[in-house]
Motif scaffolding. Structure first.
Motif, mmCIF file in Angstrom:
data_model
loop_
_atom_site.group_PDB
_atom_site.id
_atom_site.type_symbol
_atom_site.label_atom_id
_atom_site.label_comp_id
_atom_site.label_asym_id
_atom_site.label_seq_id
_atom_site.Cartn_x
_atom_site.Cartn_y
_atom_site.Cartn_z
ATOM 1 N N LEU A 66 10.724 -49.403 -50.828
ATOM 2 C CA LEU A 66 9.317 -49.074 -50.614
ATOM 3 C C LEU A 66 8.729 -48.372 -51.836
ATOM 4 O O LEU A 66 7.570 -48.578 -52.204
ATOM 5 C CB LEU A 66 9.179 -48.209 -49.356
ATOM 6 C CG LEU A 66 7.769 -47.733 -49.015
ATOM 7 C CD1 LEU A 66 6.796 -48.898 -48.898
ATOM 8 C CD2 LEU A 66 7.785 -46.927 -47.722
ATOM 9 N N LEU A 67 9.574 -47.559 -52.480
ATOM 10 C CA LEU A 67 9.119 -46.843 -53.664
ATOM 11 C C LEU A 67 8.631 -47.827 -54.733
ATOM 12 O O LEU A 67 7.552 -47.666 -55.317
ATOM 13 C CB LEU A 67 10.284 -46.002 -54.211
ATOM 14 C CG LEU A 67 9.940 -44.922 -55.227
ATOM 15 C CD1 LEU A 67 8.998 -43.899 -54.628
ATOM 16 C CD2 LEU A 67 11.220 -44.231 -55.706
ATOM 17 N N ALA A 68 9.437 -48.869 -54.960
ATOM 18 C CA ALA A 68 9.059 -49.880 -55.950
ATOM 19 C C ALA A 68 7.790 -50.594 -55.516
ATOM 20 O O ALA A 68 6.914 -50.898 -56.331
ATOM 21 C CB ALA A 68 10.196 -50.879 -56.134
ATOM 22 N N LEU A 69 7.686 -50.848 -54.229
ATOM 23 C CA LEU A 69 6.509 -51.523 -53.691
ATOM 24 C C LEU A 69 5.249 -50.672 -53.930
ATOM 25 O O LEU A 69 4.190 -51.188 -54.294
ATOM 26 C CB LEU A 69 6.726 -51.741 -52.191
ATOM 27 C CG LEU A 69 6.010 -52.907 -51.529
ATOM 28 C CD1 LEU A 69 6.360 -54.209 -52.206
ATOM 29 C CD2 LEU A 69 6.403 -52.962 -50.049
ATOM 30 N N LEU A 70 5.400 -49.364 -53.765
ATOM 31 C CA LEU A 70 4.269 -48.449 -53.991
ATOM 32 C C LEU A 70 3.830 -48.479 -55.458
ATOM 33 O O LEU A 70 2.642 -48.586 -55.761
ATOM 34 C CB LEU A 70 4.662 -47.026 -53.597
ATOM 35 C CG LEU A 70 4.581 -46.710 -52.105
ATOM 36 C CD1 LEU A 70 5.424 -45.496 -51.760
ATOM 37 C CD2 LEU A 70 3.125 -46.479 -51.701
ATOM 38 N N PHE A 71 4.807 -48.408 -56.365
ATOM 39 C CA PHE A 71 4.470 -48.471 -57.794
ATOM 40 C C PHE A 71 3.813 -49.800 -58.130
ATOM 41 O O PHE A 71 2.833 -49.854 -58.869
ATOM 42 C CB PHE A 71 5.733 -48.281 -58.639
ATOM 43 C CG PHE A 71 6.163 -46.848 -58.739
ATOM 44 C CD1 PHE A 71 5.245 -45.850 -59.039
ATOM 45 C CD2 PHE A 71 7.492 -46.488 -58.526
ATOM 46 C CE1 PHE A 71 5.636 -44.513 -59.131
ATOM 47 C CE2 PHE A 71 7.894 -45.155 -58.617
ATOM 48 C CZ PHE A 71 6.970 -44.170 -58.917
ATOM 49 N N LEU A 72 4.389 -50.877 -57.562
ATOM 50 C CA LEU A 72 3.839 -52.211 -57.811
ATOM 51 C C LEU A 72 2.392 -52.293 -57.379
ATOM 52 O O LEU A 72 1.531 -52.811 -58.092
ATOM 53 C CB LEU A 72 4.641 -53.268 -57.044
ATOM 54 C CG LEU A 72 5.843 -53.877 -57.760
ATOM 55 C CD1 LEU A 72 6.592 -54.788 -56.814
ATOM 56 C CD2 LEU A 72 5.376 -54.628 -58.999
ATOM 57 N N SER A 73 2.100 -51.773 -56.196
ATOM 58 C CA SER A 73 0.748 -51.950 -55.699
ATOM 59 C C SER A 73 -0.227 -51.010 -56.422
ATOM 60 O O SER A 73 -1.388 -51.352 -56.610
ATOM 61 C CB SER A 73 0.699 -51.788 -54.173
ATOM 62 O OG SER A 73 0.399 -50.480 -53.804
ATOM 63 N N TYR A 74 0.277 -49.854 -56.896
ATOM 64 C CA TYR A 74 -0.620 -48.926 -57.601
ATOM 65 C C TYR A 74 -0.861 -49.354 -59.045
ATOM 66 O O TYR A 74 -1.995 -49.581 -59.465
ATOM 67 C CB TYR A 74 -0.038 -47.513 -57.559
ATOM 68 C CG TYR A 74 -0.969 -46.452 -58.104
ATOM 69 C CD1 TYR A 74 -2.283 -46.354 -57.634
ATOM 70 C CD2 TYR A 74 -0.545 -45.539 -59.060
ATOM 71 C CE1 TYR A 74 -3.145 -45.383 -58.123
ATOM 72 C CE2 TYR A 74 -1.392 -44.557 -59.549
ATOM 73 C CZ TYR A 74 -2.695 -44.481 -59.079
ATOM 74 O OH TYR A 74 -3.531 -43.511 -59.561
ATOM 75 N N TYR A 75 0.257 -49.515 -59.786
ATOM 76 C CA TYR A 75 0.103 -49.875 -61.204
ATOM 77 C C TYR A 75 -0.091 -51.374 -61.383
ATOM 78 O O TYR A 75 -0.812 -51.812 -62.266
ATOM 79 C CB TYR A 75 1.324 -49.407 -61.997
ATOM 80 C CG TYR A 75 1.490 -47.911 -61.977
ATOM 81 C CD1 TYR A 75 0.560 -47.084 -62.633
ATOM 82 C CD2 TYR A 75 2.541 -47.328 -61.294
ATOM 83 C CE1 TYR A 75 0.709 -45.706 -62.603
ATOM 84 C CE2 TYR A 75 2.698 -45.952 -61.264
ATOM 85 C CZ TYR A 75 1.773 -45.145 -61.920
ATOM 86 O OH TYR A 75 1.907 -43.798 -61.881
ATOM 87 N N GLY A 76 0.585 -52.162 -60.524
ATOM 88 C CA GLY A 76 0.533 -53.617 -60.654
ATOM 89 C C GLY A 76 -0.880 -54.136 -60.546
ATOM 90 O O GLY A 76 -1.353 -54.906 -61.381
ATOM 91 N N ILE A 77 -1.588 -53.702 -59.527
ATOM 92 C CA ILE A 77 -2.965 -54.168 -59.352
ATOM 93 C C ILE A 77 -3.844 -53.629 -60.472
ATOM 94 O O ILE A 77 -4.767 -54.288 -60.947
ATOM 95 C CB ILE A 77 -3.497 -53.765 -57.955
ATOM 96 C CG1 ILE A 77 -2.647 -54.439 -56.883
ATOM 97 C CG2 ILE A 77 -4.953 -54.157 -57.800
ATOM 98 C CD1 ILE A 77 -2.971 -54.034 -55.474
ATOM 99 N N GLY A 78 -3.495 -52.418 -60.943
ATOM 100 C CA GLY A 78 -4.224 -51.831 -62.059
ATOM 101 C C GLY A 78 -4.161 -52.713 -63.301
ATOM 102 O O GLY A 78 -5.159 -52.879 -64.000
ATOM 103 N N ILE A 79 -2.973 -53.294 -63.539
ATOM 104 C CA ILE A 79 -2.798 -54.170 -64.706
ATOM 105 C C ILE A 79 -3.752 -55.360 -64.637
ATOM 106 O O ILE A 79 -4.253 -55.844 -65.643
ATOM 107 C CB ILE A 79 -1.326 -54.639 -64.795
ATOM 108 C CG1 ILE A 79 -0.446 -53.470 -65.268
ATOM 109 C CG2 ILE A 79 -1.168 -55.819 -65.746
ATOM 110 C CD1 ILE A 79 1.024 -53.719 -65.151
ATOM 111 N N LEU A 80 -4.011 -55.818 -63.417
ATOM 112 C CA LEU A 80 -4.927 -56.945 -63.253
ATOM 113 C C LEU A 80 -6.371 -56.551 -63.540
ATOM 114 O O LEU A 80 -7.280 -57.367 -63.435
ATOM 115 C CB LEU A 80 -4.844 -57.500 -61.835
ATOM 116 C CG LEU A 80 -3.490 -58.071 -61.397
ATOM 117 C CD1 LEU A 80 -3.523 -58.484 -59.936
ATOM 118 C CD2 LEU A 80 -3.105 -59.251 -62.278
ATOM 119 N N GLY A 81 -6.570 -55.302 -63.900
ATOM 120 C CA GLY A 81 -7.910 -54.848 -64.242
ATOM 121 C C GLY A 81 -8.702 -54.343 -63.055
ATOM 122 O O GLY A 81 -9.873 -54.025 -63.164
ATOM 123 N N ILE A 82 -8.047 -54.276 -61.903
ATOM 124 C CA ILE A 82 -8.746 -53.755 -60.730
ATOM 125 C C ILE A 82 -8.297 -52.313 -60.520
ATOM 126 O O ILE A 82 -7.097 -52.032 -60.470
ATOM 127 C CB ILE A 82 -8.421 -54.590 -59.473
ATOM 128 C CG1 ILE A 82 -8.741 -56.068 -59.720
ATOM 129 C CG2 ILE A 82 -9.188 -54.066 -58.258
ATOM 130 C CD1 ILE A 82 -8.035 -57.007 -58.789
#
Lengths: 223, 242
Positions: A66-82
């Motif tokens: 879940l920790l990785a999922l949290l980072f993914l959704s926080y920073y990952g979506i950020g990378i997409l410019g959102i």
């Protein structure tokens, strides 16, 4: 270095932060419940495509911390410019996580209803949705109470991980207080007690539901 | 006029041939008893007749509904063909009334009070009107099986299938279920049953079919089949069970 003392106002601060824990839990359970039901129905359904999609979803989510999922959704979506707020990112990760686990638990409950119940209802000319609604799901729901409550407790505790992306819920509030007061044992004892106060009634409720008249009329008994 | 017509019905599980070109016809209002050893295909044949099992060859016609290898309109078929199972398979979370009225309500859209009246009528037919508000687990096996018969009757089927319906019951409970079935037969219901109750088959059925290795081995009146077996296989079977 002077540290300030831990006072009753700090306890109130923690309880206020616990509201975010409860809100996040409610979002995770509601969203996860909708996705979980869809997943459980897809995995027990007639469509091969939906079955594989649902099973890929469950396996991927269950295989990622879940920790990785949290980072993914926080920073990952950020990378997409959102730009996502911590609360949105945390909600997304927790909903996806809860959906997979609830879906898997509920699939098991649907499959635990004897095959003969499908046959009997099919023989009475019910359609598949009618079979699910009137015969299969009511029996599966009764079987689902204990694992669902168990998962709800897990969800409440899992929200503490949202602290890593800067969302101020109960755990994060505890960390912040600790940075100011240096009383980790006391603070996290209070934090733990608040989590316990949130989870214990859920477990109690489960016991009550299982013992109640409806819960005891299990589909497997008398079979 | 034949209301049930089977022509060269075949089915296999992998390489195991369970039904081999079974053909027969049954007139309206008649009762056919299928007898034979376990594994002879008699239950499978019965389950093919309401689409619970698929067939690989031949054709079945039940009350005007055709079943072939391809697609079948199962819902239309099942409104006219009822089945009662060995293990009753009542819905344990519903009352007796709701067990009986569920299909008339959701399949046929029957009004609530009409459905309740219907439940009373079919439950009276099986002698269980007083149990209308009970749950299945509050009933004996014989009573549950009679509710299952009532549930099937509520759809006003043209043909009823009975799959070893007394096999799970104690001997003293078997009688009450057989009596209900005998009443149904007298009322003109077309019935096909798989049974081990030889005395009942001989007394009540019009026709007896002996299944052996997936074939309808002998077929005729109870006198012909049970008193004058034409083949050593049937003779051997009757010798073992009578």
């Amino acid at each position: 270095m002077n540290s300030r003392t831990f006072s009753w106002t700090d306890v109130l601060f923690l309880i206020e932060a616990a509201r975010w824990t409860l809100l996040l839990s409610a979002i995770a359970f509601a969203g996860g419940g909708v996705i979980g039901l869809a997943t459980a129905l897809a995995r027990t359904g007639p469509s091969r495509l939906l079955r594989s999609l649902a099973s890929i979803y469950v396996e991927v989510i269950q295989g990622i911390p879940l920790l990785a999922l949290l980072f993914l959704s926080y920073y990952g979506i950020g990378i997409l410019g959102i730009n996502v707020s911590p609360v949105l990112a945390a909600s997304l990760a927790l909903v996806l996580n809860a959906g997979a686990f609830l879906g898997e638990a509920w699939r098991g409950c649907i499959e635990a209803v004897p095959r003969t119940q499908w046959e009997a209802s099919a023989s009475l000319a019910l359609t598949r949705p009618q079979q699910l609604r009137y015969v299969i799901l009511p029996q599966a729901v009764r079987l689902a109470v204990p694992p669902t409550v168990g998962l709800m407790v897990q969800i409440v505790k899992a929200t503490s991980l949202a602290s890593v992306i800067g969302f101020v819920e109960l755990s994060r509030a505890g960390q912040m207080l600790n940075n100011a007061t240096f009383k980790p044992f006391l603070i996290f004892a209070v934090v733990g007690a608040i989590y316990f106060a949130c989870c214990y009634p859920l477990s109690k409720l489960s016991g009550r539901l299982e013992r109640s008249g409806n819960g005891s009329r299990s589909p497997v008994k008398g079979f | 006029m034949a209301v049930v017509r089977l022509s060269k019905v075949s089915k296999a599980y992998g390489t195991h041939q369970v039904l081999r070109e079974v053909s027969f016809e049954l007139e309206k209002g008649r009762m056919l008893a299928l007898i034979g050893r376990s594994g002879s295909g008699k239950s499978t044949l019965l389950r093919c007749m309401n689409g619970l099992e698929t067939i690989e060859g031949g054709e079945i016609e039940m009350a005007g509904h055709k079943i072939t290898q391809g697609s079948v309109s199962l819902r239309a078929l099942r409104q006219d063909v009822g089945i009662v199972f060995q293990q009753y398979n009542l819905f344990p979370h519903l009352t007796v009334e709701r067990n009986v009225t569920l299909a008339p309500d959701v399949v046929k859209g029957m009004a609530r009070d009409e459905a309740r009246a219907l439940a009373r009528r079919v439950l009276a037919q099986v002698g269980l009107e007083s149990k209308i508000d009970a749950y299945p687990d509050q009933l004996s096996g014989g009573q549950q099986q009679r509710v299952a018969i009532a549930r099937s009757l509520a759809m006003a089927p043209k043909v009823m299938l009975f799959d070893e319906v007394t096999s799970a019951l104690d001997p003293e409970l078997t009688g009450e279920v057989l009596k209900v079935m005998e009443d149904l037969a007298r009322g003109g219901m077309t019935m096909i049953l798989v049974t081990h109750e030889m005395a009942f088959a001989r007394r009540v059925a019009d026709t007896v079919g002996f299944m052996h290795h997936g074939r309808l081995w002998e077929f005729g009146t109870p006198e012909q089949v049970m008193n004058k077996p034409a083949t050593p296989e049937l003779e051997g079977f009757l010798g073992a069970v009578l």
